[in-house]
Design a protein around this motif. Structure first.
Motif, PDB file in Angstrom:
ATOM      1  N   GLU A  76      50.609  30.476  35.019  1.00 56.85           N
ATOM      2  CA  GLU A  76      50.500  31.326  33.942  1.00 56.85           C
ATOM      3  C   GLU A  76      49.680  32.651  34.607  1.00 56.85           C
ATOM      4  N   LEU A  77      48.723  32.389  35.332  1.00 58.26           N
ATOM      5  CA  LEU A  77      47.584  33.625  35.933  1.00 58.26           C
ATOM      6  C   LEU A  77      48.676  34.438  36.815  1.00 58.26           C
ATOM      7  N   GLN A  78      49.288  33.675  37.578  1.00 59.05           N
ATOM      8  CA  GLN A  78      50.172  34.429  38.542  1.00 59.05           C
ATOM      9  C   GLN A  78      51.124  35.368  37.884  1.00 59.05           C
ATOM     10  N   GLU A  79      51.640  34.916  36.781  1.00 58.52           N
ATOM     11  CA  GLU A  79      52.518  35.633  35.872  1.00 58.52           C
ATOM     12  C   GLU A  79      51.632  36.902  35.456  1.00 58.52           C
ATOM     13  N   ARG A  80      50.794  36.795  34.910  1.00 56.10           N
ATOM     14  CA  ARG A  80      49.800  37.579  34.165  1.00 56.10           C
ATOM     15  C   ARG A  80      49.205  38.714  35.190  1.00 56.10           C
ATOM     16  N   ASP A  81      48.963  38.246  36.455  1.00 58.41           N
ATOM     17  CA  ASP A  81      48.772  39.050  37.572  1.00 58.41           C
ATOM     18  C   ASP A  81      49.880  39.999  38.045  1.00 58.41           C
ATOM     19  N   ALA A  82      51.149  39.481  38.049  1.00 58.34           N
ATOM     20  CA  ALA A  82      52.356  40.318  38.270  1.00 58.34           C
ATOM     21  C   ALA A  82      52.289  41.524  37.399  1.00 58.34           C
ATOM     22  N   LEU A  83      52.135  41.014  36.038  1.00 64.96           N
ATOM     23  CA  LEU A  83      52.440  42.020  35.068  1.00 64.96           C
ATOM     24  C   LEU A  83      51.282  43.093  35.150  1.00 64.96           C
ATOM     25  N   LYS A  84      50.069  42.768  35.582  1.00 60.14           N
ATOM     26  CA  LYS A  84      49.024  43.798  35.774  1.00 60.14           C
ATOM     27  C   LYS A  84      49.576  44.721  36.950  1.00 60.14           C
ATOM     28  N   SER A  85      50.049  44.213  37.905  1.00 56.95           N
ATOM     29  CA  SER A  85      50.477  45.149  39.139  1.00 56.95           C
ATOM     30  C   SER A  85      51.766  46.097  38.517  1.00 56.95           C
TER      31      SER A  85
ATOM     32  N   MET B 149      31.177  36.854  31.287  1.00 51.35           N
ATOM     33  CA  MET B 149      32.222  36.250  30.895  1.00 51.35           C
ATOM     34  C   MET B 149      33.552  36.309  31.644  1.00 51.35           C
ATOM     35  N   VAL B 150      33.766  37.384  32.194  1.00 49.69           N
ATOM     36  CA  VAL B 150      34.927  37.534  33.370  1.00 49.69           C
ATOM     37  C   VAL B 150      34.291  36.158  34.316  1.00 49.69           C
ATOM     38  N   LEU B 151      33.287  36.314  34.928  1.00 50.36           N
ATOM     39  CA  LEU B 151      32.774  35.382  36.045  1.00 50.36           C
ATOM     40  C   LEU B 151      32.940  33.802  35.566  1.00 50.36           C
ATOM     41  N   ALA B 152      32.469  33.717  34.331  1.00 50.28           N
ATOM     42  CA  ALA B 152      32.434  32.393  33.965  1.00 50.28           C
ATOM     43  C   ALA B 152      33.748  31.826  33.613  1.00 50.28           C
ATOM     44  N   ALA B 153      34.817  32.459  33.167  1.00 47.71           N
ATOM     45  CA  ALA B 153      36.065  32.240  33.028  1.00 47.71           C
ATOM     46  C   ALA B 153      36.882  32.265  34.526  1.00 47.71           C
ATOM     47  N   VAL B 154      36.781  33.014  35.415  1.00 46.80           N
ATOM     48  CA  VAL B 154      37.108  32.811  36.684  1.00 46.80           C
ATOM     49  C   VAL B 154      36.856  31.479  37.146  1.00 46.80           C
ATOM     50  N   ASP B 155      35.584  31.176  37.484  1.00 46.79           N
ATOM     51  CA  ASP B 155      34.889  30.200  37.839  1.00 46.79           C
ATOM     52  C   ASP B 155      35.474  28.677  37.226  1.00 46.79           C
ATOM     53  N   LEU B 156      35.549  28.933  35.953  1.00 47.17           N
ATOM     54  CA  LEU B 156      35.984  27.494  35.177  1.00 47.17           C
ATOM     55  C   LEU B 156      37.536  27.568  35.536  1.00 47.17           C
ATOM     56  N   PHE B 157      38.344  28.613  35.582  1.00 40.96           N
ATOM     57  CA  PHE B 157      39.834  28.370  35.832  1.00 40.96           C
ATOM     58  C   PHE B 157      39.882  27.822  37.236  1.00 40.96           C
ATOM     59  N   THR B 158      39.017  27.901  38.111  1.00 38.77           N
ATOM     60  CA  THR B 158      39.179  27.445  39.468  1.00 38.77           C
ATOM     61  C   THR B 158      38.769  26.013  39.435  1.00 38.77           C
ATOM     62  N   GLU B 159      37.431  25.718  38.865  1.00 36.49           N
ATOM     63  CA  GLU B 159      36.947  24.522  38.861  1.00 36.49           C
ATOM     64  C   GLU B 159      37.894  23.604  38.243  1.00 36.49           C
ATOM     65  N   GLN B 160      38.196  23.737  36.788  1.00 37.96           N
ATOM     66  CA  GLN B 160      39.139  22.700  36.260  1.00 37.96           C
ATOM     67  C   GLN B 160      40.525  23.075  35.638  1.00 37.96           C
ATOM     68  N   GLY B 161      40.931  24.082  36.035  1.00 33.30           N
ATOM     69  CA  GLY B 161      42.288  24.543  35.678  1.00 33.30           C
ATOM     70  C   GLY B 161      42.391  25.355  34.591  1.00 33.30           C
ATOM     71  N   TYR B 162      43.294  26.382  34.684  1.00 31.12           N
ATOM     72  CA  TYR B 162      43.304  27.367  33.449  1.00 31.12           C
ATOM     73  C   TYR B 162      43.776  26.619  32.322  1.00 31.12           C
TER      74      TYR B 162
ATOM     75  N   ALA C  91      41.365  32.917  43.945  1.00 33.04           N
ATOM     76  CA  ALA C  91      41.495  31.471  43.852  1.00 33.04           C
ATOM     77  C   ALA C  91      41.983  30.996  42.475  1.00 33.04           C
ATOM     78  N   ALA C  92      41.433  31.544  41.373  1.00 31.63           N
ATOM     79  CA  ALA C  92      41.878  31.226  40.001  1.00 31.63           C
ATOM     80  C   ALA C  92      43.332  31.547  39.736  1.00 31.63           C
ATOM     81  N   VAL C  93      43.839  32.563  40.293  1.00 31.84           N
ATOM     82  CA  VAL C  93      45.348  33.036  40.134  1.00 31.84           C
ATOM     83  C   VAL C  93      46.083  32.021  40.941  1.00 31.84           C
ATOM     84  N   ALA C  94      45.808  31.616  42.087  1.00 34.82           N
ATOM     85  CA  ALA C  94      46.546  30.767  42.972  1.00 34.82           C
ATOM     86  C   ALA C  94      46.628  29.437  42.408  1.00 34.82           C
TER      87      ALA C  94
END
Length: 189
Positions: free
Chosen positions: A114-123, A12-25, A107-110
């Motif tokens: 919204e994913l950049q914000e989520r990644d910053a919160l993770k940090s 599921m993680v791989l599928a989500a990350v790949d789809l986010f990159t391919e077609q946008g979050y 690539a997905a975060v870039a």
């Protein structure tokens, strides 16, 4: 759908990350993630409350490992030595799956604010975990916070190098090297 097959969470993680990159979050749905991963939507929701949470998959485990690493550092260790122990602890738990996920996740975060914000919160969460673990060792708050932030920076820098590598060098080597670079940079201030 083979929802009982092992590795559903990783798929599921791989599928989500790949789809986010391919077609946008924003354009990616939970149903699409589940379908690509070969699971049902209900299986997805047993692992993740929503698609945003895929990005922070494993954050609690990572925070716990960092905390344990600091706690297990030898008595009398400096704050940065305790952080180094935490980085070694985390590094020892990372697998080839984690390394191979790195560039895809980046690539997905870039591609998504919204994913950049989520990644910053993770940090921020990781830095808080390190800071609190250091304070539990008696390190003063300001010093603990600085060491925690340096630890997170070192982890991210090391992770970036490791995930772009062939895997012959372990994550600990990269993360500890980054910590030494940061320590030297801080001294030069």
């Amino acid at each position: 759908m083979a929802r009982w097959e092992p590795g559903a969470r990783e798929r599921m993680v791989l599928a989500a990350v790949d789809l986010f990159t391919e077609q946008g979050y924003d354009a990616t749905t939970v149903a699409e993630i589940a379908e690509r991963a070969g699971v049902t939507k209900s299986t997805f929701h047993r692992h993740f409350p929503d698609k945003r949470d895929v990005l922070v998959a494993g954050q609690q485990s990572l925070s716990a490992l960092l905390t344990e690493g600091v706690a297990e550092a030898p008595e009398g260790a400096t704050p940065l030595e305790a952080v180094a122990a935490a980085l070694r602890k985390v590094s020892g738990e990372m697998t080839s799956f984690n390394r191979e996920l790195g560039p895809r996740l980046k690539a997905a975060v870039a591609a998504s604010a919204e994913l950049q914000e989520r990644d910053a919160l993770k940090s921020v969460g990781l830095a808080v975990a390190l800071t609190e673990a250091l304070e539990a060792r008696g390190v003063p708050q300001v010093t603990a916070r600085l060491a925690g932030e340096l630890g997170v920076l070192a982890f991210h820098h090391g992770w970036s190098q490791w995930s772009g590598s062939d895997g012959r060098t372990d994550l600990a080597t990269y993360a500890l090297g980054a910590l030494e670079e940061l320590k030297a940079a801080a001294t030069a201030l």
